[in-house]
Scaffold this motif. Structure first.
Motif, mmCIF file in Angstrom:
data_model
loop_
_atom_site.group_PDB
_atom_site.id
_atom_site.type_symbol
_atom_site.label_atom_id
_atom_site.label_comp_id
_atom_site.label_asym_id
_atom_site.label_seq_id
_atom_site.Cartn_x
_atom_site.Cartn_y
_atom_site.Cartn_z
ATOM 1 N N GLY A 1 46.999 38.514 47.081
ATOM 2 C CA GLY A 1 46.641 37.945 48.381
ATOM 3 C C GLY A 1 47.803 38.017 49.365
ATOM 4 O O GLY A 1 47.626 38.343 50.550
ATOM 5 N N ARG B 1 51.718 27.336 43.171
ATOM 6 C CA ARG B 1 50.621 27.398 44.132
ATOM 7 C C ARG B 1 49.672 26.215 43.926
ATOM 8 O O ARG B 1 49.152 25.644 44.875
ATOM 9 C CB ARG B 1 49.862 28.724 43.963
ATOM 10 N N ASP C 1 40.380 42.946 47.234
ATOM 11 C CA ASP C 1 41.377 42.172 46.495
ATOM 12 C C ASP C 1 40.707 41.404 45.355
ATOM 13 O O ASP C 1 39.819 40.591 45.586
ATOM 14 C CB ASP C 1 42.042 41.226 47.519
ATOM 15 N N ARG D 1 42.992 24.541 44.377
ATOM 16 C CA ARG D 1 42.059 25.382 43.615
ATOM 17 C C ARG D 1 41.800 24.780 42.245
ATOM 18 O O ARG D 1 42.731 24.417 41.534
ATOM 19 C CB ARG D 1 42.632 26.807 43.488
HETATM 20 MG MG MG Z 1 44.277 35.846 45.491
#
Ligand code: MG
Ligand code: ADP
Length: 209
Positions: free
Chosen positions: A37, A147, A108, A153
């Motif tokens: 990303g 992250r 992606d 997420r």
């Molecule tokens: Mg990604």
């Protein structure tokens, strides 16, 4: 045409899908947290390609709260792959929507398995290039945990990360071997800084023009 023929397959959609064959299509493949990303964002800035992340498309469906989204969420929380037709239909719709203005596509996070690549070619077009974002397991885990501190997420936690890495090594690494035979794989050493990795990316994309 059998009864299972999707109502999406109208002649108009077929014609628009056909036009995608004139665009550059670049698959960006690598493990979770390898930096796909991040590199795609840089490519968009410099080259103006259209970035489509299947993960982002799926997460958008989940946040919409639709029934399809609820089913997807359960699969993604387990670190497994979402059914092929679902991902491919979403991807094709997104590509067609941008076809008028796009200089090319960065796909992606797809294909995640060889079968997904084969189906993509049947329904859309063959890719011109595959960027293989190659980072070691430890690097990927470290980046994902970091992250996870802010991403929100559901799959950026230690337990799911392990499963995603397993899925990656089992299902996705064969994808690279599959396209290597065609000579379109460009491997990036993704252990370095974002800038260092991007320099390698530019070399390959400049050679493509
Ligand atoms: Mg990604
Ligand atoms: P992917 O899309 O492959 O899962 P991301 O691009 O989301 O990976 O990157 C995962 C995490 O690692 C992000 O927090 C990102 O900021 C960080 N990251 C990406 N590339 C690098 C790099 N070259 N060096 C250090 N951190 C990176």
């Amino acid at each position: 045409m059998g009864a299972q023929c999707s109502c999406l397959d109208t002649p108009a959609l077929k014609a628009r899908t056909e036009k995608l064959k004139n665009h550059k299509i670049i698959f960006v493949v690598g493990g979770p947290g390898s930096g796909k990303g991040t590199q795609c964002e840089r490519i968009v800035q410099k080259y103006g390609y259209t970035h489509l992340s299947t993960g982002d498309l799926l997460r958008a469906e989940v946040s919409s709260g639709s029934d399809r989204g609820k089913k997807l969420s359960a699969i993604m929380e387990k670190g497994e792959l979402v059914p092929l037709d679902t991902v491919l239909d979403m991807l094709r719709d997104a590509m067609v929507a941008k076809a008028g203005s796009s200089k090319g596509y960065l796909i992606d996070g797809y294909p995640r398995e060889v079968k997904q690549g084969e189906e993509f070619e049947k329904k859309i077009a063959p890719p011109s290039l595959l960027l293989y974002v190659d980072a070691g397991k430890e690097t990927m885990v470290k980046r994902l945990l970091k992250r996870g501190e802010t991403s929100g997420r559901v799959d950026d936690n230690e337990e799911t990360i392990k499963k995603r890495l397993d899925t990656y090594y089992k299902a996705t690494e064969p994808v690279i071997a599959f396209y290597e035979k065609r000579g379109i794989v460009r491997k990036l050493n993704a252990e370095g800084s974002v800038d260092e990795v991007f320099q390698q990316v530019c070399k390959h994309l400049d050679a493509l023009k």
